[in-house]
Design a protein around this motif. Structure first.
Motif, PDB file in Angstrom:
ATOM      1  N   ASP A  79      42.207  28.734   2.294  1.00 53.47           N
ATOM      2  CA  ASP A  79      43.379  28.498   1.776  1.00 53.47           C
ATOM      3  C   ASP A  79      44.990  28.895   2.756  1.00 53.47           C
ATOM      4  O   ASP A  79      44.818  29.812   3.348  1.00 53.47           O
ATOM      5  CB  ASP A  79      43.598  29.127   0.152  1.00 53.47           C
ATOM      6  CG  ASP A  79      44.687  29.080  -0.864  1.00 53.47           C
ATOM      7  OD1 ASP A  79      45.804  29.340  -0.267  1.00 53.47           O
ATOM      8  OD2 ASP A  79      44.684  28.277  -1.157  1.00 53.47           O
ATOM      9  N   TYR A  80      46.129  27.896   2.492  1.00 57.32           N
ATOM     10  CA  TYR A  80      47.178  27.887   3.634  1.00 57.32           C
ATOM     11  C   TYR A  80      48.106  27.445   2.260  1.00 57.32           C
ATOM     12  O   TYR A  80      48.081  26.579   1.810  1.00 57.32           O
ATOM     13  CB  TYR A  80      47.328  27.626   4.489  1.00 57.32           C
ATOM     14  CG  TYR A  80      48.659  27.620   5.429  1.00 57.32           C
ATOM     15  CD1 TYR A  80      49.397  26.614   4.951  1.00 57.32           C
ATOM     16  CD2 TYR A  80      48.309  28.222   5.800  1.00 57.32           C
ATOM     17  CE1 TYR A  80      50.590  26.916   5.933  1.00 57.32           C
ATOM     18  CE2 TYR A  80      49.371  28.862   6.958  1.00 57.32           C
ATOM     19  CZ  TYR A  80      50.545  27.924   6.421  1.00 57.32           C
ATOM     20  OH  TYR A  80      51.762  28.136   6.957  1.00 57.32           O
ATOM     21  N   ARG A  81      48.489  28.768   1.336  1.00 51.83           N
ATOM     22  CA  ARG A  81      49.927  28.589   0.572  1.00 51.83           C
ATOM     23  C   ARG A  81      49.060  27.478  -0.318  1.00 51.83           C
ATOM     24  O   ARG A  81      50.276  26.895  -0.869  1.00 51.83           O
ATOM     25  CB  ARG A  81      51.109  28.276   0.914  1.00 51.83           C
ATOM     26  CG  ARG A  81      51.427  29.301   1.990  1.00 51.83           C
ATOM     27  CD  ARG A  81      52.932  28.401   2.130  1.00 51.83           C
ATOM     28  NE  ARG A  81      53.097  29.036   3.847  1.00 51.83           N
ATOM     29  CZ  ARG A  81      54.511  28.709   5.092  1.00 51.83           C
ATOM     30  NH1 ARG A  81      55.018  28.057   4.307  1.00 51.83           N
ATOM     31  NH2 ARG A  81      54.291  29.058   5.610  1.00 51.83           N
ATOM     32  N   GLY A  82      48.244  27.955  -1.141  1.00 50.34           N
ATOM     33  CA  GLY A  82      47.270  27.088  -1.997  1.00 50.34           C
ATOM     34  C   GLY A  82      47.279  25.587  -1.879  1.00 50.34           C
ATOM     35  O   GLY A  82      46.350  24.937  -2.515  1.00 50.34           O
ATOM     36  N   TYR A  83      47.292  25.230  -0.378  1.00 53.82           N
ATOM     37  CA  TYR A  83      46.588  24.020   0.598  1.00 53.82           C
ATOM     38  C   TYR A  83      45.609  24.292   1.424  1.00 53.82           C
ATOM     39  O   TYR A  83      45.542  25.706   2.107  1.00 53.82           O
ATOM     40  CB  TYR A  83      47.900  22.935   1.091  1.00 53.82           C
ATOM     41  CG  TYR A  83      48.746  23.115  -0.069  1.00 53.82           C
ATOM     42  CD1 TYR A  83      50.096  23.666   0.086  1.00 53.82           C
ATOM     43  CD2 TYR A  83      48.902  21.583  -0.499  1.00 53.82           C
ATOM     44  CE1 TYR A  83      51.076  23.544  -0.731  1.00 53.82           C
ATOM     45  CE2 TYR A  83      50.411  21.711  -0.853  1.00 53.82           C
ATOM     46  CZ  TYR A  83      50.607  22.421  -1.502  1.00 53.82           C
ATOM     47  OH  TYR A  83      52.257  21.742  -2.194  1.00 53.82           O
ATOM     48  N   GLU A 133      44.037  17.256  -2.583  1.00 53.41           N
ATOM     49  CA  GLU A 133      44.170  19.242  -2.975  1.00 53.41           C
ATOM     50  C   GLU A 133      43.893  19.423  -4.305  1.00 53.41           C
ATOM     51  O   GLU A 133      44.441  18.360  -5.089  1.00 53.41           O
ATOM     52  CB  GLU A 133      45.274  19.734  -2.951  1.00 53.41           C
ATOM     53  CG  GLU A 133      46.317  19.318  -1.096  1.00 53.41           C
ATOM     54  CD  GLU A 133      45.370  20.407  -0.414  1.00 53.41           C
ATOM     55  OE1 GLU A 133      44.495  21.649  -0.692  1.00 53.41           O
ATOM     56  OE2 GLU A 133      44.627  19.936   0.917  1.00 53.41           O
ATOM     57  N   ARG A 151      44.544  26.054  -5.245  1.00 49.39           N
ATOM     58  CA  ARG A 151      44.298  27.115  -5.384  1.00 49.39           C
ATOM     59  C   ARG A 151      42.605  26.740  -5.667  1.00 49.39           C
ATOM     60  O   ARG A 151      42.280  26.896  -6.781  1.00 49.39           O
ATOM     61  CB  ARG A 151      44.784  28.201  -5.347  1.00 49.39           C
ATOM     62  CG  ARG A 151      43.787  29.762  -4.337  1.00 49.39           C
ATOM     63  CD  ARG A 151      45.625  30.587  -5.311  1.00 49.39           C
ATOM     64  NE  ARG A 151      47.081  29.905  -4.635  1.00 49.39           N
ATOM     65  CZ  ARG A 151      47.129  30.699  -2.774  1.00 49.39           C
ATOM     66  NH1 ARG A 151      46.745  31.715  -2.795  1.00 49.39           N
ATOM     67  NH2 ARG A 151      48.631  30.409  -3.118  1.00 49.39           N
ATOM     68  N   ASN A 197      40.084  23.851  -3.829  1.00 48.87           N
ATOM     69  CA  ASN A 197      40.037  22.156  -2.494  1.00 48.87           C
ATOM     70  C   ASN A 197      38.727  22.971  -2.264  1.00 48.87           C
ATOM     71  O   ASN A 197      38.350  23.919  -1.923  1.00 48.87           O
ATOM     72  CB  ASN A 197      41.618  23.508  -2.104  1.00 48.87           C
ATOM     73  CG  ASN A 197      42.301  23.289  -2.688  1.00 48.87           C
ATOM     74  OD1 ASN A 197      42.782  21.739  -2.970  1.00 48.87           O
ATOM     75  ND2 ASN A 197      43.759  24.054  -2.073  1.00 48.87           N
TER      76      ASN A 197
END
Lengths: 116, 117
Positions: free
Chosen positions: A97-101, B96, B99, B102
């Protein structure tokens, strides 16, 4: 620090041999995904498998099998009875996860050469 | 129909020129990426866009400028090409889901091989 390490740069085997490609990863996430991609000489990236961090069951698909061991942060790939068509570069990759992406980080790849 | 398509597949050009690579996905995904694969086969992310908004911008020279006119397209423009820009550039897309949901699975185009002479 490298997040995905494929220590074997190149492996050469003779057809019908079994071969294991190693992958060690590093992450602080509790939820993450691991992947293997194949890149044949033609150049495209072929998706092989996705494994989430909560599923440590090994998987078998034909001659391919994957061994996921969270305790050692490894996700190794074995090809049984290798064939010439298996010759390719194989990439292990980690999705975090990277800032929610999600972001996919690749290892440097292992080139597998299977000779007749 | 190709899910993620890139054009051109091959591009040979002289140092100093400006060139673009186009990418389109018909998967309805929200996020698109550019990856660079160097001569040693190392794949490294360059950019990521979500719904036309820049999300990831790795350490890439300013000569590289991504442009996303809509969420189905992500083009890569390169100014003042240098020898070291020679590589295969892969476009990819993903959906996407938020959180923790994904899967991180990317769908890749076939790559665009850029050769700078």
């Amino acid at each position: 620090a490298q997040k995905v390490t494929q220590a074997q740069t190149e492996i050469s085997v003779v057809e019908k041999e079994d071969v294991t490609l190693d992958c060690v990863y590093e992450t602080r996430d509790t939820t993450y995904y691991l992947f293997w991609y194949k890149q044949p000489p033609s150049g495209e990236l072929v998706f092989l498998i996705r494994r989430n961090s909560f599923d440590e069951q090994n998987e078998i698909s034909g001659r391919y099998s994957w061994n996921f061991q969270k305790s050692t942060s490894s996700f190794n790939f074995t090809i049984t009875a290798s064939q010439v068509v298996d010759s390719a570069v194989y990439f292990c990759a980690l999705s975090e996860d990277y800032r929610g992406y999600s972001t996919l980080t690749f290892g440097k790849g292992t080139m597998l050469l299977v000779s007749p | 129909d190709t899910a993620v398509s890139q054009t051109p597949k091959y591009l040979v050009t002289q140092m100093g020129n400006d060139k673009s690579i186009k990418c389109e996905q018909n998967l309805g995904h929200d996020t698109m990426y550019w990856y660079k694969q160097d001569s040693k086969k190392f794949l490294k992310i360059m950019f990521s866009y979500n719904n036309k908004e820049l999300i990831i911008n790795e350490t890439v020279p300013n000569r590289f400028s991504p442009k996303s006119p809509d969420k189905a397209h992500l083009n890569l423009h390169i100014n003042s090409l240098e020898l070291g820009d020679s590589a295969v550039y892969f476009c990819a897309s993903s959906q996407e889901l938020g959180r923790q949901a994904n899967t991180g699975e990317l769908f890749f185009g076939e790559g665009s091989r850029l050769t700078v002479l």
